[in-house]
Enzyme design. Structure first.
Site, mmCIF file in Angstrom:
data_model
loop_
_atom_site.group_PDB
_atom_site.id
_atom_site.type_symbol
_atom_site.label_atom_id
_atom_site.label_comp_id
_atom_site.label_asym_id
_atom_site.label_seq_id
_atom_site.Cartn_x
_atom_site.Cartn_y
_atom_site.Cartn_z
ATOM 1 N N ASP A 69 42.459 28.943 37.215
ATOM 2 C CA ASP A 69 42.967 29.237 38.554
ATOM 3 C C ASP A 69 41.858 29.167 39.588
ATOM 4 O O ASP A 69 40.685 29.028 39.259
ATOM 5 C CB ASP A 69 43.633 30.620 38.585
ATOM 6 C CG ASP A 69 42.877 31.659 37.758
ATOM 7 O OD1 ASP A 69 41.628 31.602 37.731
ATOM 8 O OD2 ASP A 69 43.517 32.508 37.131
ATOM 9 N N ASN A 141 48.132 44.465 34.816
ATOM 10 C CA ASN A 141 49.588 44.387 34.962
ATOM 11 C C ASN A 141 50.200 43.316 34.053
ATOM 12 O O ASN A 141 51.357 42.954 34.206
ATOM 13 C CB ASN A 141 49.970 44.125 36.418
ATOM 14 C CG ASN A 141 49.480 42.767 36.931
ATOM 15 O OD1 ASN A 141 48.797 42.030 36.227
ATOM 16 N ND2 ASN A 141 49.846 42.446 38.170
ATOM 17 N N HIS A 143 49.111 40.156 33.797
ATOM 18 C CA HIS A 143 49.046 38.769 34.267
ATOM 19 C C HIS A 143 48.125 37.942 33.388
ATOM 20 O O HIS A 143 47.176 38.439 32.784
ATOM 21 C CB HIS A 143 48.671 38.679 35.746
ATOM 22 C CG HIS A 143 47.243 38.948 36.082
ATOM 23 N ND1 HIS A 143 46.862 39.928 36.967
ATOM 24 C CD2 HIS A 143 46.095 38.349 35.693
ATOM 25 C CE1 HIS A 143 45.557 39.920 37.112
ATOM 26 N NE2 HIS A 143 45.063 38.974 36.330
#
Length: 259
Positions: A69, A141, A143
Site C-alpha cells: 500500500d 482492527n 486490517h
C-alpha cells in the site's frame, strides 16, 4: 493454515524469516517476487532477512518487490511515504534494487488518476508473474494492508479511506493524527490472496484480539485478515502476547511439533 507461536518478538522474526526464505526457494524462479508490508510488525523480520543476505543464505539482487500500500497525497520523498520506508528498511539492507521496487501510486491529482494507477499496479504484479511470498502485518482492527473492516474479500488494488483507528495508530510516525493522510491506495484482499505464500507476523498484546478474530473467527469482511483462512499456504507467526486469546493453542503447538 499453520500457526506458530514463539516466546518473543525476536523469535517471531527469526522463524518468519525462515518461512519467507523457504517460500522464495520453493518458487524456483530466477526473479522471485516478494510482497512487502510496512509498519512496525515486519521490521524484525526484515532485519533477519538482511542477516541472511549478509551470510550468503539469501540473494535478492534479481528479486522484485511489490508494496502492499501507499498513502495518498504525500509529497515525493516524504520520509513516511511507504516507498521511502521500503527504500530504507528493505532495499538497502536486503540488496534489493530500488529500480525493482514497485509501490502503489498515491500521487494522482484526482480520483480518476488514482483509480487508473491502481489498475496499472494490478497489471504490473501480473506481468511479474505474481507474488511468490507476501509478508503481512495485522492492524488492531483486523486490517490487512490498508483493507479496513468492510472491505470486499475479493477486492483488488484500489483507493480506500483510512479508518480513524488506523490513523490514530499510525500517528506515531507523523506529527500527530492530523498529519496522517485520510486515504491510501492498497492491494485488495483478492490481490493478497493471489500470492503463492502468505506470512503474517504479529507481536504484542495489542494485536491479540485481531489475531484471534483473524485466525479463529468467521471468514468475514468485518475482520479483513480472516481471509488468511482461505489461503492454501498461509503461516501466522506470533509471540505469546499476540497469541494470548487463541482458543486452539494446544492444537497449534502439537501441529508445529510435527509427526
Amino acid at each position: 493454515m499453520e500457526v506458530l507461536v514463539l516466546p518473543t518478538a525476536a523469535d517471531v522474526a527469526r522463524r518468519a524469516a525462515e518461512v519467507v526464505i523457504e517460500g522464495l526457494g520453493a518458487a524456483r524462479r530466477d526473479e522471485p517476487v516478494l510482497g512487502l508490508a510496512t509498519g512496525s510488525s515486519p521490521l524484525g523480520l526484515y532485519a533477519e532477512l538482511a542477516a541472511a543476505v549478509r551470510a550468503g543464505r539469501l540473494d535478492l539482487t534479481r528479486a522484485r518487490g511489490f508494496a502492499l500500500d501507499e498513502y495518498v497525497g504525500l509529497p515525493v520523498g516524504h520520509p513516511q511515504s511507504y516507498r521511502e520506508v521500503l527504500l530504507r528498511e528493505v532495499c538497502g539492507p536486503l540488496g534489493l534494487d530500488p529500480g525493482r521496487l514497485d509501490v502503489p501510486d498515491g500521487s494522482g491529482r484526482d480520483e480518476d488518476e488514482l483509480v487508473a494507477g491502481a489498475a496499472d499496479y494490478e497489471r504490473r504484479i501480473a506481468a511479474a508473474g505474481g507474488v511468490d511470498v507476501q509478508i503481512l502485518g495485522i492492524g488492531a482492527n483486523g486490517h490487512l494492508g490498508f483493507n479496513e473492516p468492510g472491505s470486499a474479500l475479493s477486492s483488488r488494488t484500489r483507493v480506500k479511506r483510512l479508518s480513524d483507528r488506523t490513523r490514530h495508530d499510525n500517528a506515531r510516525f507523523f506529527t500527530g493524527p492530523e498529519g496522517v493522510p485520510t486515504h491510501c491506495v492498497t492491494q485488495g484482499l483478492g490481490t493478497v490472496l493471489a500470492a503463492r505464500r502468505l506470512v503474517l507476523v504479529a507481536s504484542g498484546p495489542a494485536k491479540a484480539d485481531a489475531v484471534a478474530a483473524a485466525l479463529e473467527g468467521p471468514l468475514s469482511a468485518s475482520c479483513p485478515a480472516s481471509v488468511l483462512q482461505w489461503h492454501a499456504d498461509a503461516t501466522a507467526v506470533l509471540d505469546e502476547a499476540a497469541a494470548a486469546r487463541l482458543r486452539n493453542r494446544d492444537y497449534y503447538d502439537a501441529s508445529a511439533a510435527g509427526l
